[in-house]
Design a protein around this motif. Structure first.
Motif, mmCIF file in Angstrom:
data_model
loop_
_atom_site.group_PDB
_atom_site.id
_atom_site.type_symbol
_atom_site.label_atom_id
_atom_site.label_comp_id
_atom_site.label_asym_id
_atom_site.label_seq_id
_atom_site.Cartn_x
_atom_site.Cartn_y
_atom_site.Cartn_z
ATOM 1 N N LEU A 14 0.827 -1.183 0.000
ATOM 2 C CA LEU A 14 0.000 0.000 0.000
ATOM 3 C C LEU A 14 0.869 1.243 0.000
ATOM 4 N N ALA A 15 0.474 2.211 -0.835
ATOM 5 C CA ALA A 15 1.210 3.476 -0.939
ATOM 6 C C ALA A 15 0.286 4.644 -0.608
ATOM 7 N N TRP A 16 0.906 5.750 -0.243
ATOM 8 C CA TRP A 16 0.185 7.000 0.035
ATOM 9 C C TRP A 16 0.754 8.110 -0.838
ATOM 10 N N TYR A 17 -0.141 8.949 -1.360
ATOM 11 C CA TYR A 17 0.245 10.076 -2.209
ATOM 12 C C TYR A 17 -0.393 11.355 -1.678
ATOM 13 N N GLN A 18 0.322 12.446 -1.886
ATOM 14 C CA GLN A 18 -0.190 13.782 -1.581
ATOM 15 C C GLN A 18 -0.470 14.472 -2.904
ATOM 16 N N ILE B 93 4.661 7.493 0.828
ATOM 17 C CA ILE B 93 4.939 6.233 1.504
ATOM 18 C C ILE B 93 4.681 5.092 0.536
ATOM 19 N N TYR B 94 5.559 4.090 0.524
ATOM 20 C CA TYR B 94 5.290 2.891 -0.254
ATOM 21 C C TYR B 94 5.465 1.663 0.624
ATOM 22 N N ASP B 95 4.822 0.580 0.230
ATOM 23 C CA ASP B 95 4.844 -0.659 1.012
ATOM 24 C C ASP B 95 4.523 -0.390 2.484
ATOM 25 N N ALA B 96 3.494 0.378 2.679
ATOM 26 C CA ALA B 96 2.865 0.659 3.976
ATOM 27 C C ALA B 96 3.642 1.602 4.885
ATOM 28 N N SER B 97 4.964 1.461 4.936
ATOM 29 C CA SER B 97 5.684 2.216 5.964
ATOM 30 C C SER B 97 7.004 2.814 5.514
ATOM 31 N N ASN B 98 7.341 2.683 4.252
ATOM 32 C CA ASN B 98 8.619 3.198 3.760
ATOM 33 C C ASN B 98 8.452 4.594 3.169
ATOM 34 N N ALA C 203 10.307 13.401 7.822
ATOM 35 C CA ALA C 203 10.051 12.369 8.822
ATOM 36 C C ALA C 203 8.708 12.540 9.529
ATOM 37 N N ARG C 204 8.067 13.703 9.399
ATOM 38 C CA ARG C 204 6.761 13.890 10.041
ATOM 39 C C ARG C 204 5.672 13.031 9.387
ATOM 40 N N PHE C 205 5.960 12.514 8.191
ATOM 41 C CA PHE C 205 5.036 11.607 7.522
ATOM 42 C C PHE C 205 5.417 10.163 7.872
ATOM 43 N N SER C 206 4.456 9.400 8.349
ATOM 44 C CA SER C 206 4.725 7.995 8.627
ATOM 45 C C SER C 206 3.510 7.152 8.256
ATOM 46 N N GLY C 207 3.785 5.923 7.858
ATOM 47 C CA GLY C 207 2.727 5.005 7.490
ATOM 48 C C GLY C 207 2.815 3.742 8.321
ATOM 49 N N SER C 208 1.653 3.150 8.570
ATOM 50 C CA SER C 208 1.629 1.904 9.331
ATOM 51 C C SER C 208 0.460 1.054 8.850
ATOM 52 N N GLY C 209 0.473 -0.199 9.307
ATOM 53 C CA GLY C 209 -0.611 -1.110 8.982
ATOM 54 C C GLY C 209 -0.166 -2.256 8.106
ATOM 55 N N SER C 210 -1.037 -3.231 7.981
ATOM 56 C CA SER C 210 -0.824 -4.366 7.085
ATOM 57 C C SER C 210 -2.160 -5.082 6.916
ATOM 58 N N GLY C 211 -2.234 -5.926 5.899
ATOM 59 C CA GLY C 211 -3.484 -6.636 5.664
ATOM 60 C C GLY C 211 -4.541 -5.746 5.044
ATOM 61 N N GLU D 25 2.269 23.643 4.298
ATOM 62 C CA GLU D 25 2.316 23.008 2.978
ATOM 63 C C GLU D 25 1.704 21.614 2.948
ATOM 64 N N ASP D 26 1.276 21.095 4.087
ATOM 65 C CA ASP D 26 0.713 19.747 4.137
ATOM 66 C C ASP D 26 -0.778 19.700 3.838
ATOM 67 N N PHE D 27 -1.414 20.853 3.726
ATOM 68 C CA PHE D 27 -2.852 20.855 3.468
ATOM 69 C C PHE D 27 -3.074 20.528 1.990
ATOM 70 N N ALA D 28 -3.712 19.388 1.776
ATOM 71 C CA ALA D 28 -3.798 18.795 0.443
ATOM 72 C C ALA D 28 -4.768 17.618 0.502
ATOM 73 N N VAL D 29 -4.891 16.923 -0.618
ATOM 74 C CA VAL D 29 -5.668 15.689 -0.657
ATOM 75 C C VAL D 29 -4.678 14.516 -0.643
ATOM 76 N N TYR D 30 -5.020 13.495 0.116
ATOM 77 C CA TYR D 30 -4.162 12.325 0.254
ATOM 78 C C TYR D 30 -4.903 11.083 -0.238
ATOM 79 N N TYR D 31 -4.192 10.280 -1.048
ATOM 80 C CA TYR D 31 -4.760 9.061 -1.599
ATOM 81 C C TYR D 31 -3.935 7.854 -1.185
ATOM 82 N N CYS D 32 -4.607 6.748 -0.910
ATOM 83 C CA CYS D 32 -3.910 5.477 -0.775
ATOM 84 C C CYS D 32 -4.085 4.694 -2.076
ATOM 85 N N GLN D 33 -3.197 3.737 -2.301
ATOM 86 C CA GLN D 33 -3.199 2.960 -3.542
ATOM 87 C C GLN D 33 -2.617 1.582 -3.266
#
Lengths: 116, 108
Positions: free
Chosen positions: B33-37, B48-53, B60-68, B81-89
């Motif tokens: 799972l990846a996250w995009y801004q 973020i790619y593969d959930a947490s990378n 470093a203020r951006f972090s991802g977690s989870g699995s399954g 500058e962080d105010f935006a739309v965020y997508y997971c993929q």
């Protein structure tokens, strides 16, 4: 730094055709799969198509299958998207993206508007 | 097709606050799972790619977690500058690759 520059968008009537191009530079183009992702006005991101580095393997989202064709010319470092039988719902900003699954590098997009 | 459901649709926060965004998959995507801004007028940006990378150059203020099936994107302290739309993929089972519907992080 990877550079991806899309072109070919514009206004087209329903049922018409358009070919998008994406000029790639600053990386070994033939070594990477490439993708197209689109965003309709006011909507989210939607994956459209992907092609392997050699061009031998292609994949399509169901809404475009049979109407769109992705191809590439590795001698020209260029990705293409041939869009036929265009519909109003194909109206979107089309992004060219490096890779087929983790999208680290994106172009700025080219706008396709399907309207009479 | 794997469906990704993001919540909330909109998050209203002030700079300096912590943002917690959720993405739930209709079936396991392992950690693929990846996250995009995405900001208006700009290309989406991989966070973020593969959930947490974290991707290259991502603070470093951006972090991802989870699995399954359940994933979280956390922004520890919101910068202007962080105010935006965020997508997971997800890239676990494709085609098709699928994106979530997005979470808009707006200034309160």
């Amino acid at each position: 730094e990877v550079q991806l520059v899309e072109s070919g968008g514009g206004l087209v009537q329903p049922g018409g055709s358009l070919r998008l191009s994406c000029a790639a530079s600053r990386f070994t183009f033939s070594s990477y799969a490439m993708s197209w992702v689109r965003q309709a006005p006011g909507k989210g991101l939607e994956w459209v198509s992907a092609i392997s580095g050699s061009g031998a393997t292609t994949h399509y989202a169901d809404p475009v299958k049979g109407r769109f064709t992705v191809s590439r010319d590795n001698t020209k470092n260029t990705l293409y998207l041939q869009m036929n039988s265009l519909r109003a719902e194909d109206t979107a900003l089309y992004y060219c993206v490096k890779n087929s699954d983790i999208f680290e590098n994106w172009g700025q997009g080219t706008l396709v508007t399907v309207s009479s | 097709e794997i469906v990704l459901t993001q919540s909330p649709a909109t998050l209203s926060l002030s700079p300096g606050e912590r943002a917690t965004l959720s993405c739930r998959a209709s079936q396991s995507v392992n950690n693929y799972l990846a996250w995009y801004q995405h900001k208006p007028g700009q290309a989406p940006r991989l966070l973020i790619y593969d959930a947490s990378n974290r991707a290259t150059g991502i603070p470093a203020r951006f972090s991802g977690s989870g699995s399954g099936t359940d994933f979280t994107l956390t922004i520890s302290s919101l910068e202007p500058e962080d105010f935006a739309v965020y997508y997971c993929q997800q890239r676990s089972n494709w085609p098709p690759l699928t994106f979530g519907g997005g979470t808009k992080v707006e200034i309160k």
